[in-house]
Design an enzyme around this catalytic site. Structure first.
Site, PDB file in Angstrom:
ATOM      1  N   ARG A  52      40.432  56.886 -51.666  1.00 47.75           N
ATOM      2  CA  ARG A  52      38.969  56.755 -51.601  1.00 47.75           C
ATOM      3  C   ARG A  52      38.489  56.860 -50.153  1.00 47.75           C
ATOM      4  O   ARG A  52      37.456  57.470 -49.876  1.00 47.75           O
ATOM      5  CB  ARG A  52      38.533  55.424 -52.228  1.00 47.75           C
ATOM      6  CG  ARG A  52      37.025  55.264 -52.335  1.00 47.75           C
ATOM      7  CD  ARG A  52      36.630  54.071 -53.190  1.00 47.75           C
ATOM      8  NE  ARG A  52      36.950  52.809 -52.532  1.00 47.75           N
ATOM      9  CZ  ARG A  52      36.753  51.615 -53.078  1.00 47.75           C
ATOM     10  NH1 ARG A  52      36.233  51.511 -54.291  1.00 47.75           N
ATOM     11  NH2 ARG A  52      37.068  50.507 -52.429  1.00 47.75           N
ATOM     12  N   LYS A 151      32.031  55.156 -49.472  1.00 47.10           N
ATOM     13  CA  LYS A 151      32.080  53.794 -48.932  1.00 47.10           C
ATOM     14  C   LYS A 151      31.851  53.898 -47.434  1.00 47.10           C
ATOM     15  O   LYS A 151      32.777  53.907 -46.631  1.00 47.10           O
ATOM     16  CB  LYS A 151      33.416  53.125 -49.271  1.00 47.10           C
ATOM     17  CG  LYS A 151      33.348  51.609 -49.183  1.00 47.10           C
ATOM     18  CD  LYS A 151      34.481  50.973 -49.932  1.00 47.10           C
ATOM     19  CE  LYS A 151      34.626  49.501 -49.595  1.00 47.10           C
ATOM     20  NZ  LYS A 151      33.470  48.680 -49.930  1.00 47.10           N
ATOM     21  N   GLU A 184      24.771  48.438 -59.812  1.00 50.62           N
ATOM     22  CA  GLU A 184      25.858  47.533 -59.441  1.00 50.62           C
ATOM     23  C   GLU A 184      25.280  46.370 -58.659  1.00 50.62           C
ATOM     24  O   GLU A 184      24.054  46.261 -58.528  1.00 50.62           O
ATOM     25  CB  GLU A 184      26.917  48.283 -58.615  1.00 50.62           C
ATOM     26  CG  GLU A 184      26.380  48.869 -57.315  1.00 50.62           C
ATOM     27  CD  GLU A 184      27.463  49.550 -56.480  1.00 50.62           C
ATOM     28  OE1 GLU A 184      28.653  49.284 -56.685  1.00 50.62           O
ATOM     29  OE2 GLU A 184      27.086  50.356 -55.600  1.00 50.62           O
TER      30      GLU A 184
HETATM   31  N1  PMP Z   1      30.315  48.090 -55.102  1.00 48.30           N
HETATM   32  C1  PMP Z   1      30.114  47.965 -53.779  1.00 48.30           C
HETATM   33  C2  PMP Z   1      28.783  48.319 -53.224  1.00 48.30           C
HETATM   34  C3  PMP Z   1      31.136  47.511 -52.951  1.00 48.30           C
HETATM   35  O1  PMP Z   1      30.952  47.393 -51.636  1.00 48.30           O
HETATM   36  C4  PMP Z   1      32.379  47.174 -53.518  1.00 48.30           C
HETATM   37  C5  PMP Z   1      33.519  46.721 -52.656  1.00 48.30           C
HETATM   38  N2  PMP Z   1      33.260  45.526 -51.990  1.00 48.30           N
HETATM   39  C6  PMP Z   1      32.544  47.278 -54.912  1.00 48.30           C
HETATM   40  C7  PMP Z   1      31.488  47.763 -55.668  1.00 48.30           C
HETATM   41  C8  PMP Z   1      33.839  46.936 -55.586  1.00 48.30           C
HETATM   42  O2  PMP Z   1      34.811  47.874 -55.261  1.00 48.30           O
HETATM   43  P1  PMP Z   1      36.356  47.525 -55.198  1.00 48.30           P
HETATM   44  O3  PMP Z   1      36.725  47.009 -56.532  1.00 48.30           O
HETATM   45  O4  PMP Z   1      37.016  48.809 -54.872  1.00 48.30           O
HETATM   46  O5  PMP Z   1      36.517  46.492 -54.135  1.00 48.30           O
END
Ligand code: PMP
Length: 301
Positions: A52, A151, A184
C-alpha cells in the site's frame, strides 16, 4: 534509553532525530505513510502495508528511494534497536527537501523515516462499553480530489472531522462522502452487522462495509476482517451504506491497525442494537487477535 529513529539509512536518538524545515512533507503534506503493528515479535501484514505504501507513492509519483527488501530490513533493525516486540511502527516517505515552491521536481530525493514505539492502546473501557460516534459536517475527500485510498501525509480532512467530533462530545467522527453515503471514520473503517434470517447463527447475519471507491482507505484490518468472515462462514458484502442503515444495524464496529476492532454502540444519539458490544463484533475481535499472534513477519531481538 532514548527511542532510536531511522532517517535515511541512519539511526538517531529521538532528541536528535530531525528533518529539514524545507522538507515538502512538512511544507505541503507531500508524502505517504503507513501505520503497522508488531505483536510479540510478529509484524502483522507487513507485505500488505508495504504494498500500500508503494502504491500510494506511485500514485503521487513519488519514488521510494529504496527496495522493499531494504525497507523491511530497516523496519526490523529499528525494532531491534529499540528492543520492541510489541510495537506501533510508523513508516514515512516524504517528497524530500525542496524550496518554497510546490514543485516536487525540485526535491532531489525522498526522505524516509521510521519510528517504532510502544503501542498506546485505546482504553479497555472502549472495547467493553463501546464507542459513541457522531456524524460530522466535513465530508470525506472526494476520490477525484485527494483519493482517500492514498495514505498521504495530508490528513487535514480527517483532522477537521476529529475536531468536529470532539466539539460534539465524541472521540470519533463518522464521515460521509459527498453523496451522503457512509465513507469511514477519521482513522478507521466502518462495518455493520445486520440480521437477515430468523435464527441467531452466523449465517443469519450479513456483515457489511462500504466499498472503498465511495471514499475510504483500503484498510488492512478491514481486509483481514473480511477474510476472517469468509473463513468462519459469516456472509459479508461491500455495500453502499447510509446513516439510516447504521442506525438500524444490529452491530456497528470500526477497524484499524491501532484500534483493531472496536464496537460502536451509539451514533448521533441513536443506540445501536442492544446498546452494548455485540457477539459478532466480539467474535471477530477474538479471531483477529488470534491471527495477529500467529501470522506475520517474524523477528527476534
Ligand atoms: N481509514 C483511515 C482514514 C485511516 O487512517 C486508517 C489507518 N489508521 C484506516 C482507515 C484503517 O486502516 P488500517 O486497517 O490499514 O490501519
Amino acid at each position: 534509553m532514548e527511542l532510536q529513529i531511522y532517517i535515511d539509512g541512519k539511526w538517531y536518538p529521538k532528541s536528535e532525530a530531525k528533518i529539514s524545515i524545507f522538507d515538502h512533507g512538512l511544507l505541503y503534506g507531500d508524502g505517504v505513510f503507513e501505520g503497522i503493528r508488531a505483536y510479540e515479535g510478529l509484524i502483522f501484514k507487513l507485505d500488505d502495508h508495504l504494498k500500500r505504501l508503494w502504491e500510494s507513492a506511485h500514485t503521487i509519483m513519488l519514488k521510494v528511494p529504496m527496495e522493499v527488501k531494504e525497507m523491511k530490513a530497516a523496519i526490523i533493525e529499528t525494532l531491534k534497536r529499540n528492543r520492541l516486540t510489541d510495537a506501533y511502527i510508523r513508516v514515512v516517505v516524504t517528497r524530500g527537501v525542496g524550496d518554497l515552491g510546490l514543485s516536487p521536481w525540485l526535491c532531489k530525493k525522498a526522505t524516509v523515516f521510521i519510528i517504532t514505539d510502544k503501542i498506546s492502546l485505546y482504553p479497555k473501557s472502549f472495547y467493553q462499553k463501546g464507542l459513541e460516534i457522531i456524524t460530522v459536517p466535513t465530508v470525506r475527500n472526494l476520490p477525484e480530489a485527494v483519493n482517500p485510498s492514498i495514505k498521504s501525509l495530508n490528513y487535514l480532512n480527517n483532522i477537521m472531522a476529529k475536531i468536529e467530533a470532539k466539539n460534539g462530545g465524541c472521540m470519533e467522527a463518522l464521515m460521509l462522502n459527498h453523496q451522503g453515503y457512509v465513507a469511514e471514520c477519521t482513522g478507521d473503517n466502518v462495518f455493520m452487522a445486520k440480521r437477515t434470517g430468523k435464527g441467531s447463527a452466523l449465517k443469519d447475519f450479513v456483515l457489511l462495509t462500504p466499498p472503498t471507491y465511495l471514499g475510504s482507505l483500503k484498510g488492512i484490518t478491514r481486509q483481514a476482517i473480511l477474510e476472517i468472515a469468509e473463513k468462519i462462514k459469516l456472509p459479508s458484502e461491500e455495500r453502499v451504506i447510509t446513516r439510516h442503515d447504521l442506525f438500524n444495524a444490529d452491530e456497528v464496529f470500526l477497524t484499524g491497525t491501532a484500534a483493531e476492532v472496536i464496537p460502536v454502540v451509539k451514533i448521533d444519539g441513536r443506540g445501536i442494537g442492544d446498546g452494548i458490544p455485540g457477539k459478532i463484533t466480539k467474535l471477530l475481535l477474538k479471531h483477529f487477535h488470534e491471527l495477529t499472534h500467529k501470522d506475520g513477519v517474524c523477528y527476534t531481538l
